[in-house]
Scaffold this motif. Structure first.
Motif, PDB file in Angstrom:
ATOM      1  N   ILE A 209       0.841  -1.200   0.000  1.00 42.80           N
ATOM      2  CA  ILE A 209       0.000   0.000   0.000  1.00 42.80           C
ATOM      3  C   ILE A 209       0.877   1.251   0.000  1.00 42.80           C
ATOM      4  O   ILE A 209       0.642   2.188  -0.771  1.00 42.80           O
ATOM      5  CB  ILE A 209      -0.969  -0.008   1.199  1.00 42.80           C
ATOM      6  CG1 ILE A 209      -2.027  -1.107   1.007  1.00 42.80           C
ATOM      7  CG2 ILE A 209      -1.626   1.361   1.379  1.00 42.80           C
ATOM      8  CD1 ILE A 209      -2.905  -1.346   2.212  1.00 42.80           C
ATOM      9  N   ARG A 210       1.907   1.262   0.842  1.00 43.46           N
ATOM     10  CA  ARG A 210       2.822   2.420   0.870  1.00 43.46           C
ATOM     11  C   ARG A 210       3.487   2.627  -0.488  1.00 43.46           C
ATOM     12  O   ARG A 210       3.603   3.755  -0.973  1.00 43.46           O
ATOM     13  CB  ARG A 210       3.883   2.233   1.952  1.00 43.46           C
ATOM     14  CG  ARG A 210       3.435   2.586   3.344  1.00 43.46           C
ATOM     15  CD  ARG A 210       4.595   2.633   4.323  1.00 43.46           C
ATOM     16  NE  ARG A 210       5.318   1.374   4.409  1.00 43.46           N
ATOM     17  CZ  ARG A 210       4.974   0.358   5.206  1.00 43.46           C
ATOM     18  NH1 ARG A 210       3.933   0.445   5.992  1.00 43.46           N
ATOM     19  NH2 ARG A 210       5.689  -0.748   5.220  1.00 43.46           N
ATOM     20  N   ASP A 211       3.926   1.522  -1.114  1.00 44.62           N
ATOM     21  CA  ASP A 211       4.572   1.618  -2.426  1.00 44.62           C
ATOM     22  C   ASP A 211       3.617   2.190  -3.478  1.00 44.62           C
ATOM     23  O   ASP A 211       4.009   3.003  -4.307  1.00 44.62           O
ATOM     24  CB  ASP A 211       5.073   0.248  -2.880  1.00 44.62           C
ATOM     25  CG  ASP A 211       6.254  -0.260  -2.065  1.00 44.62           C
ATOM     26  OD1 ASP A 211       6.845   0.530  -1.289  1.00 44.62           O
ATOM     27  OD2 ASP A 211       6.562  -1.465  -2.180  1.00 44.62           O
ATOM     28  N   ARG A 212       2.365   1.747  -3.423  1.00 41.25           N
ATOM     29  CA  ARG A 212       1.386   2.242  -4.387  1.00 41.25           C
ATOM     30  C   ARG A 212       1.130   3.734  -4.166  1.00 41.25           C
ATOM     31  O   ARG A 212       1.101   4.521  -5.105  1.00 41.25           O
ATOM     32  CB  ARG A 212       0.075   1.459  -4.254  1.00 41.25           C
ATOM     33  CG  ARG A 212      -1.042   1.948  -5.139  1.00 41.25           C
ATOM     34  CD  ARG A 212      -0.734   1.870  -6.611  1.00 41.25           C
ATOM     35  NE  ARG A 212      -0.556   0.494  -6.997  1.00 41.25           N
ATOM     36  CZ  ARG A 212      -0.147   0.110  -8.196  1.00 41.25           C
ATOM     37  NH1 ARG A 212       0.115   0.999  -9.117  1.00 41.25           N
ATOM     38  NH2 ARG A 212       0.015  -1.156  -8.477  1.00 41.25           N
ATOM     39  N   LEU A 213       0.968   4.128  -2.921  1.00 42.35           N
ATOM     40  CA  LEU A 213       0.725   5.547  -2.623  1.00 42.35           C
ATOM     41  C   LEU A 213       1.916   6.415  -3.017  1.00 42.35           C
ATOM     42  O   LEU A 213       1.734   7.562  -3.440  1.00 42.35           O
ATOM     43  CB  LEU A 213       0.400   5.734  -1.140  1.00 42.35           C
ATOM     44  CG  LEU A 213      -0.983   5.274  -0.708  1.00 42.35           C
ATOM     45  CD1 LEU A 213      -1.111   5.300   0.805  1.00 42.35           C
ATOM     46  CD2 LEU A 213      -2.063   6.124  -1.354  1.00 42.35           C
ATOM     47  N   ALA A 214       3.126   5.882  -2.907  1.00 44.34           N
ATOM     48  CA  ALA A 214       4.328   6.640  -3.246  1.00 44.34           C
ATOM     49  C   ALA A 214       4.401   6.973  -4.738  1.00 44.34           C
ATOM     50  O   ALA A 214       5.155   7.852  -5.136  1.00 44.34           O
ATOM     51  CB  ALA A 214       5.575   5.872  -2.821  1.00 44.34           C
ATOM     52  N   GLN A 215       3.611   6.301  -5.550  1.00 46.07           N
ATOM     53  CA  GLN A 215       3.597   6.572  -6.988  1.00 46.07           C
ATOM     54  C   GLN A 215       2.839   7.865  -7.325  1.00 46.07           C
ATOM     55  O   GLN A 215       2.893   8.332  -8.450  1.00 46.07           O
ATOM     56  CB  GLN A 215       2.988   5.399  -7.746  1.00 46.07           C
ATOM     57  CG  GLN A 215       3.813   4.139  -7.637  1.00 46.07           C
ATOM     58  CD  GLN A 215       3.150   2.954  -8.319  1.00 46.07           C
ATOM     59  OE1 GLN A 215       2.043   3.055  -8.844  1.00 46.07           O
ATOM     60  NE2 GLN A 215       3.830   1.830  -8.309  1.00 46.07           N
TER      61      GLN A 215
ATOM     62  N   SER B 290      -1.772  15.233  -3.873  1.00 41.60           N
ATOM     63  CA  SER B 290      -2.522  15.275  -5.126  1.00 41.60           C
ATOM     64  C   SER B 290      -3.900  14.664  -4.883  1.00 41.60           C
ATOM     65  O   SER B 290      -4.123  13.914  -3.925  1.00 41.60           O
ATOM     66  CB  SER B 290      -1.792  14.491  -6.224  1.00 41.60           C
ATOM     67  OG  SER B 290      -1.824  13.098  -5.925  1.00 41.60           O
ATOM     68  N   GLU B 291      -4.824  14.980  -5.757  1.00 45.22           N
ATOM     69  CA  GLU B 291      -6.178  14.455  -5.613  1.00 45.22           C
ATOM     70  C   GLU B 291      -6.188  12.925  -5.659  1.00 45.22           C
ATOM     71  O   GLU B 291      -6.867  12.278  -4.853  1.00 45.22           O
ATOM     72  CB  GLU B 291      -7.074  15.034  -6.715  1.00 45.22           C
ATOM     73  CG  GLU B 291      -8.528  14.652  -6.563  1.00 45.22           C
ATOM     74  CD  GLU B 291      -9.404  15.304  -7.618  1.00 45.22           C
ATOM     75  OE1 GLU B 291     -10.433  15.881  -7.216  1.00 45.22           O
ATOM     76  OE2 GLU B 291      -9.067  15.242  -8.822  1.00 45.22           O
ATOM     77  N   ASP B 292      -5.397  12.325  -6.585  1.00 43.76           N
ATOM     78  CA  ASP B 292      -5.338  10.870  -6.680  1.00 43.76           C
ATOM     79  C   ASP B 292      -4.783  10.252  -5.398  1.00 43.76           C
ATOM     80  O   ASP B 292      -5.293   9.234  -4.917  1.00 43.76           O
ATOM     81  CB  ASP B 292      -4.488  10.434  -7.880  1.00 43.76           C
ATOM     82  CG  ASP B 292      -5.184  10.720  -9.206  1.00 43.76           C
ATOM     83  OD1 ASP B 292      -6.428  10.850  -9.218  1.00 43.76           O
ATOM     84  OD2 ASP B 292      -4.476  10.807 -10.225  1.00 43.76           O
ATOM     85  N   HIS B 293      -3.740  10.855  -4.848  1.00 44.70           N
ATOM     86  CA  HIS B 293      -3.164  10.363  -3.596  1.00 44.70           C
ATOM     87  C   HIS B 293      -4.198  10.448  -2.471  1.00 44.70           C
ATOM     88  O   HIS B 293      -4.346   9.508  -1.679  1.00 44.70           O
ATOM     89  CB  HIS B 293      -1.908  11.162  -3.230  1.00 44.70           C
ATOM     90  CG  HIS B 293      -1.180  10.631  -2.043  1.00 44.70           C
ATOM     91  ND1 HIS B 293      -1.587  10.881  -0.753  1.00 44.70           N
ATOM     92  CD2 HIS B 293      -0.074   9.857  -1.967  1.00 44.70           C
ATOM     93  CE1 HIS B 293      -0.761  10.284   0.085  1.00 44.70           C
ATOM     94  NE2 HIS B 293       0.163   9.647  -0.628  1.00 44.70           N
ATOM     95  N   GLU B 294      -4.921  11.551  -2.413  1.00 41.71           N
ATOM     96  CA  GLU B 294      -5.929  11.738  -1.364  1.00 41.71           C
ATOM     97  C   GLU B 294      -7.036  10.693  -1.475  1.00 41.71           C
ATOM     98  O   GLU B 294      -7.441  10.099  -0.474  1.00 41.71           O
ATOM     99  CB  GLU B 294      -6.522  13.148  -1.429  1.00 41.71           C
ATOM    100  CG  GLU B 294      -5.523  14.250  -1.156  1.00 41.71           C
ATOM    101  CD  GLU B 294      -4.998  14.247   0.271  1.00 41.71           C
ATOM    102  OE1 GLU B 294      -5.807  14.088   1.208  1.00 41.71           O
ATOM    103  OE2 GLU B 294      -3.782  14.407   0.439  1.00 41.71           O
ATOM    104  N   PHE B 295      -7.521  10.459  -2.698  1.00 35.22           N
ATOM    105  CA  PHE B 295      -8.572   9.460  -2.884  1.00 35.22           C
ATOM    106  C   PHE B 295      -8.082   8.068  -2.506  1.00 35.22           C
ATOM    107  O   PHE B 295      -8.751   7.334  -1.781  1.00 35.22           O
ATOM    108  CB  PHE B 295      -9.075   9.442  -4.339  1.00 35.22           C
ATOM    109  CG  PHE B 295      -9.982  10.589  -4.695  1.00 35.22           C
ATOM    110  CD1 PHE B 295     -10.962  11.043  -3.827  1.00 35.22           C
ATOM    111  CD2 PHE B 295      -9.855  11.199  -5.929  1.00 35.22           C
ATOM    112  CE1 PHE B 295     -11.799  12.091  -4.160  1.00 35.22           C
ATOM    113  CE2 PHE B 295     -10.696  12.246  -6.283  1.00 35.22           C
ATOM    114  CZ  PHE B 295     -11.672  12.688  -5.396  1.00 35.22           C
ATOM    115  N   LEU B 296      -6.907   7.705  -3.014  1.00 32.49           N
ATOM    116  CA  LEU B 296      -6.386   6.368  -2.758  1.00 32.49           C
ATOM    117  C   LEU B 296      -6.048   6.166  -1.283  1.00 32.49           C
ATOM    118  O   LEU B 296      -6.345   5.114  -0.704  1.00 32.49           O
ATOM    119  CB  LEU B 296      -5.153   6.104  -3.636  1.00 32.49           C
ATOM    120  CG  LEU B 296      -4.710   4.654  -3.755  1.00 32.49           C
ATOM    121  CD1 LEU B 296      -5.845   3.768  -4.271  1.00 32.49           C
ATOM    122  CD2 LEU B 296      -3.513   4.542  -4.685  1.00 32.49           C
TER     123      LEU B 296
END
Length: 159
Positions: free
Chosen positions: A58-64, A69-75
């Protein structure tokens, strides 16, 4: 390092607890997990669960995504904000919250399904429906891959 593999169905006890399968507990012990990290799956009515490797994924995915950013906030809302750390008791049981049970449609029984670095928790009847669909899709995928890959030792083999 061991992976979560296999499929086991267990019953919720009268207090709403369920035993994590022994093989899954062994993997959690190997990862030195102090609790079971759970979150509702993003696109199915099931629960994703695991220890440190799952949290790392999960951390690795969020680090992308760019922080804030809006995508980071949603995810991060979906993967962290909806997540729960469930205490594993000395007998290897956890109590699923009402929110998790409602999301997965769990009432009396729970099916644990190994997926390598994580596992999923399902209502047994929902898992059977998903499993049947997965088998169909894997057969289709194998046919497509077999048609495009030449020289594969199992090209065209129906296993």
């Amino acid at each position: 390092m061991s992976d979560f593999v296999s499929r086991v169905t267990n019953k919720l006890d009268s207090k709403g607890r369920v035993s994590i399968p022994a093989a899954f507990r062994a993997v959690l012990d190997y990862e030195e997990a102090k609790f079971l990290y759970c979150c509702p799956t993003l696109d199915m009515q099931a629960i994703d669960a695991g220890g440190s490797r799952f949290q790392g994924a999960i951390r690795d995915r969020l680090a992308q995504f760019e922080t804030f950013s809006e995508d980071h906030e949603f995810l991060s809302t979906a993967l962290l904000g909806e997540s729960e750390n469930l205490k594993i008791d000395t007998d290897g049981r956890v109590t699923l919250s009402d929110a998790l049970k409602e999301h997965a449609g769990i009432t009396t029984h729970v099916t644990f399904v190994g997926q390598g670095y994580k596992f999923q928790i399902w209502a047994p009847e929902r898992f059977e429906t998903y499993r049947n669909e997965a088998k169909i899709r894997v057969r289709e995928l194998r046919r497509r891959l077999g048609a495009t890959s030449s020289g594969s030792p199992n090209s065209g083999a129906d296993t």
